[in-house]
Design a protein around this motif. Structure first.
Motif, PDB file in Angstrom:
ATOM      1  N   GLY A   1      39.700  50.411  15.858  1.00 30.88           N
ATOM      2  CA  GLY A   1      39.006  50.093  17.102  1.00 30.88           C
ATOM      3  C   GLY A   1      38.919  51.317  17.983  1.00 30.88           C
ATOM      4  N   GLU A   2      38.283  51.154  19.109  1.00 32.13           N
ATOM      5  CA  GLU A   2      38.157  52.259  20.057  1.00 32.13           C
ATOM      6  C   GLU A   2      38.628  51.814  21.429  1.00 32.13           C
ATOM      7  N   THR A   3      39.273  52.738  22.131  1.00 31.44           N
ATOM      8  CA  THR A   3      39.830  52.394  23.429  1.00 31.44           C
ATOM      9  C   THR A   3      38.729  52.073  24.432  1.00 31.44           C
ATOM     10  N   THR A   4      39.024  51.140  25.317  1.00 31.88           N
ATOM     11  CA  THR A   4      38.073  50.791  26.390  1.00 31.88           C
ATOM     12  C   THR A   4      38.304  51.666  27.618  1.00 31.88           C
ATOM     13  N   GLY A   5      39.398  52.419  27.579  1.00 35.46           N
ATOM     14  CA  GLY A   5      39.750  53.236  28.745  1.00 35.46           C
ATOM     15  C   GLY A   5      40.606  52.491  29.749  1.00 35.46           C
TER      16      GLY A   5
ATOM     17  N   GLN B   1      49.536  49.432  23.574  1.00 32.26           N
ATOM     18  CA  GLN B   1      49.807  50.231  24.773  1.00 32.26           C
ATOM     19  C   GLN B   1      48.583  50.426  25.673  1.00 32.26           C
ATOM     20  N   LYS B   2      47.392  50.246  25.126  1.00 26.92           N
ATOM     21  CA  LYS B   2      46.152  50.322  25.892  1.00 26.92           C
ATOM     22  C   LYS B   2      45.235  49.215  25.404  1.00 26.92           C
ATOM     23  N   GLN B   3      44.191  48.996  26.182  1.00 22.23           N
ATOM     24  CA  GLN B   3      43.202  48.004  25.766  1.00 22.23           C
ATOM     25  C   GLN B   3      42.210  48.655  24.803  1.00 22.23           C
ATOM     26  N   TYR B   4      41.932  47.975  23.704  1.00 21.83           N
ATOM     27  CA  TYR B   4      40.975  48.465  22.713  1.00 21.83           C
ATOM     28  C   TYR B   4      39.897  47.418  22.442  1.00 21.83           C
ATOM     29  N   LYS B   5      38.744  47.925  21.985  1.00 20.36           N
ATOM     30  CA  LYS B   5      37.757  47.060  21.346  1.00 20.36           C
ATOM     31  C   LYS B   5      38.108  47.080  19.861  1.00 20.36           C
ATOM     32  N   ILE B   6      38.614  45.971  19.365  1.00 21.96           N
ATOM     33  CA  ILE B   6      39.135  45.916  17.993  1.00 21.96           C
ATOM     34  C   ILE B   6      38.002  45.668  17.004  1.00 21.96           C
ATOM     35  N   THR B   7      37.888  46.572  16.032  1.00 21.83           N
ATOM     36  CA  THR B   7      36.872  46.417  14.987  1.00 21.83           C
ATOM     37  C   THR B   7      37.389  45.543  13.851  1.00 21.83           C
ATOM     38  N   SER B   8      38.561  45.888  13.335  1.00 22.11           N
ATOM     39  CA  SER B   8      39.069  45.151  12.180  1.00 22.11           C
ATOM     40  C   SER B   8      40.586  45.146  12.151  1.00 22.11           C
ATOM     41  N   VAL B   9      41.124  44.161  11.447  1.00 19.34           N
ATOM     42  CA  VAL B   9      42.558  44.065  11.177  1.00 19.34           C
ATOM     43  C   VAL B   9      42.726  43.856   9.679  1.00 19.34           C
ATOM     44  N   THR B  10      43.517  44.735   9.060  1.00 18.92           N
ATOM     45  CA  THR B  10      43.764  44.653   7.610  1.00 18.92           C
ATOM     46  C   THR B  10      45.223  44.281   7.383  1.00 18.92           C
ATOM     47  N   ILE B  11      45.456  43.257   6.592  1.00 17.95           N
ATOM     48  CA  ILE B  11      46.805  42.759   6.329  1.00 17.95           C
ATOM     49  C   ILE B  11      47.105  42.875   4.838  1.00 17.95           C
ATOM     50  N   THR B  12      48.262  43.480   4.539  1.00 22.50           N
ATOM     51  CA  THR B  12      48.737  43.542   3.156  1.00 22.50           C
ATOM     52  C   THR B  12      49.801  42.470   2.962  1.00 22.50           C
TER      53      THR B  12
END
Length: 630
Positions: free
Chosen positions: A468-472, A382-393
């Protein structure tokens, strides 16, 4: 100094009195046995030979007397007395078994001190026991050695340890050493998978019971690199980690495990620094590993690079808080919207963000596509983020290798359903039921897509977590302009009216009442009238999945302002080679201008079925004038 009023176990009270009368000497009071008020433990339990039998005040020395302790045939078996306070120890008296095996005690050591390192066996030695006669009681002088713990161990040897009585004399020093609290009990735990009822909480239940039937041991499946993790909720300087191993079976499974400590959840915490590597722990034994103040919130035990079961009967941790609570990135996936290439059974895409890592299909927590070509799953944050990690189970009950070769894409584009965005990671494999974390290093995007490219395969995801954290920034996403248009088609089969292709529903089975259908026409067509002229960016088509998905092969998309040949003479945007069953495929039209969007299968007798048509574009400043040649 007055002689102590002690006697050989074979002397009667009358004999003692006669000796005293002959000697003419008084005697000092017999020192109290301080062992009886203590607490006891031992390396393992054989039969009913509980460690308390050695301080029951009974020197009976036959196994059938129910007064002797007994361990299993442990490596370095031990028995330990906790006096609750620090004492200056004068002597330790041990009564040996008489009905059998009295030489088993040969080579044992008595240790005294305040440390629980190696279960107290690293404390200073009071005495080494060469032998004790069958059924005899032998006293060893410790000359005021100070300590809270008295430990008897047979070092570096596989042996049974049996003690029929242990008596200790000494005087308190007035000190009660500070014993580090077990900080594990207040933490939260997780593990790579769950076998039976072996939940990860069992390792911090305060119970060192070490048989599977005791309901106090954890258990994973036969995972590749199985792990167990403790979250202490705060950062600590870790002093030690004590692990109790299973005793009724399979104690060598722990061999090669590593203890890791740190603040990172990368690779489930298994990438944190190593405190210790475990060579072995005897069956049912508790072994302490020193971590020397390593700092971290997480304590992870992992058997790396090996397929194995991991069982822990207790994990105890000592340390002191640093005062820091590391910021743990929130899972931003849970608030997003999701979609996938197709739907198999009840495997809806929302299952991957339900907050549940359950990894069996029957758990109702895993997504599932059909056997699509390039199957995909997409998360809209829904917003743009700076993605740190993705964890998949990954799924654990079946087919865990289906994920092999999948890619994680991150970006702001919906071209090719988001699969054209830049790649964060390529997935070589994820073990059955395991959760694996991939670092994306701040890649920016609104969409996270997982796709198995250029391959026909099922895609199943049991959980996807994103940090991650939002870029605004909230990227502008082109609106689907098809929904406000008017539609027509070359003919009508059953209830397959042309309006079904713009009903906003990508359901792709004929029985879903969401797909159009023509008769078996020559050059069948479907047309959308946008009511105004647009610069068309893209056209997305969802194909039927329950049947006949190859009917769309060879279709063309035309865009323009003319109704000549029902709009099929307008310029061509693209030719459709294939669309997988139930899949949605996006075609770029690069700003072609027109009021009409036509989909036609030219020069061929065929049925045309469209389960959804979505169009993005920008309205042109002037509406084109329509010319119709009758």
């Amino acid at each position: 100094m007055l002689p102590e009023c002690s006697r050989d176990s074979r002397m009667t009270p009358a004999v003692v009195l006669i000796l005293l009368a002959v000697s003419g000497m008084p005697c000092r009071a017999h020192a109290t046995n301080i062992a009886k008020g203590g607490k006891v433990d031992q390396s393992s339990l054989y039969g009913k030979g509980v460690p308390e039998r050695a301080i029951d005040g009974n020197r009976a020395s036959k196994w059938g007397d129910d007064s002797c302790t007994h361990t299993h045939n442990d490596f370095s078996p031990w028995w330990r007395l906790d006096l609750q306070k620090q004492y200056k120890i004068t002597s330790v008296t041990i009564t040996n078994r008489r009905d059998c095996c009295h030489d088993r005690i040969n080579g044992a050591e008595i240790h005294i001190g305040d440390s629980l390192n190696d279960n107290g066996n690293s404390n200073p030695i009071c005495a080494k026991i060469s032998s004790i006669a069958a059924g005899a009681s032998k006293t060893f002088q410790c000359n005021g050695m100070e300590g809270r713990y008295v430990t008897i161990v047979i070092p570096n040897k596989k042996q049974y340890l049996t003690l029929c009585e242990v008596e200790v004399t000494g005087e308190t020093t007035g000190n009660t050493p500070v014993i580090a609290t077990n900080i594990a009990k207040g933490g939260k735990v997780d593990q790579s998978s769950l076998y039976g009822k072996g939940v990860p909480e069992r390792a911090i239940d305060g119970n060192r019971a070490s048989k599977w039937g005791d309901d106090s041991c954890t258990h994973t499946h036969n995972d590749f690199s199985p792990w167990w993790r403790l979250d202490l909720q705060k950062q600590y300087k870790i002093t030690s980690v004590t692990i109790t191993n299973r005793r009724d079976c399979c104690h060598d499974r722990i061999n090669g495990a590593e203890i890791r400590i740190g603040d990172s959840l990368n690779d489930n915490g298994n990438s944190n620094p190593i405190c210790a590597k475990i060579s072995s722990i005897a069956a049912g034994a508790s072994k302490t590993f020193q971590c020397n103040g390593m700092e971290g919130r997480y304590v992870t035990i992992v058997i790396p690079n090996k397929k194995q079961y991991l069982t822990l009967c207790e994990v105890e941790v000592t340390g002191e808080t640093t005062g820091n609570t590391p910021v743990i990135a929130t899972n931003i996936a849970k608030g997003g919207k999701v979609d996938q290439s197709s739907l198999y059974g009840k495997g809806v895409p929302e299952r991957a963000i339900d907050g549940n890592r359950a990894s069996k299909w029957g758990d109702d927590s895993c997504t599932h596509t059909h056997n699509d070509f390039s199957p995909w799953w997409r998360l809209d944050l829904q917003k743009q983020y700076k993605i740190t990690s993705v964890t998949i189970t990954n799924r654990r009950d079946c087919c865990h290798d289906r994920i092999n070769g999948a890619e994680i894409h991150i970006g702001d584009s919906l071209n090719d359903n988001g699969n054209s965005n830049p790649i964060c990671a390529k997935i070589s494999s994820i073990a059955a039921g395991a959760s694996k974390t991939f670092q994306c290093n701040g890649m920016e995007g609104r969409y996270v897509t997982i796709v198995i490219p250029n391959k026909k395969q099922y895609l199943t995801l049991c959980e996807v977590e994103v940090t991650g954290e939002t870029t605004g920034n909230t990227p502008v996403i082109a609106t689907n302009i098809a929904k406000g248009g008017k539609v027509d088609q070359s003919s009508l089969y059953g209830k397959g009216v042309p309006g079904r292709a713009i009903d906003g529903n990508r359901a792709s089975k004929w029985g879903d009442d969401s797909c159009t259908h023509t008769h078996n026409d020559f050059s069948p067509w479907w047309r959308l009238d946008l009511q105004k002229q647009y610069k068309i960016t893209s056209v997305t088509i969802t194909n039927r999945r329950d049947c006949c998905h190859d009917r769309i092969n060879g279709a063309e998309i035309h865009i323009g302002d003319s109704l000549n040949d029902n709009g099929n003479s307008n310029p061509r945007c693209t030719v459709i080679s294939t669309i997988a069953a139930g899949a949605s495929k996006t075609f770029q039209c690069n700003g072609m201008e027109g009021r009409y969007v036509n989909i036609v299968i030219p020069n061929k007798k065929q049925y045309l079925t469209l389960c959804e048509v979505e169009v993005t574009g920008i309205e042109t400043e002037e509406e084109s004038e329509e010319y119709v040649c009758n």
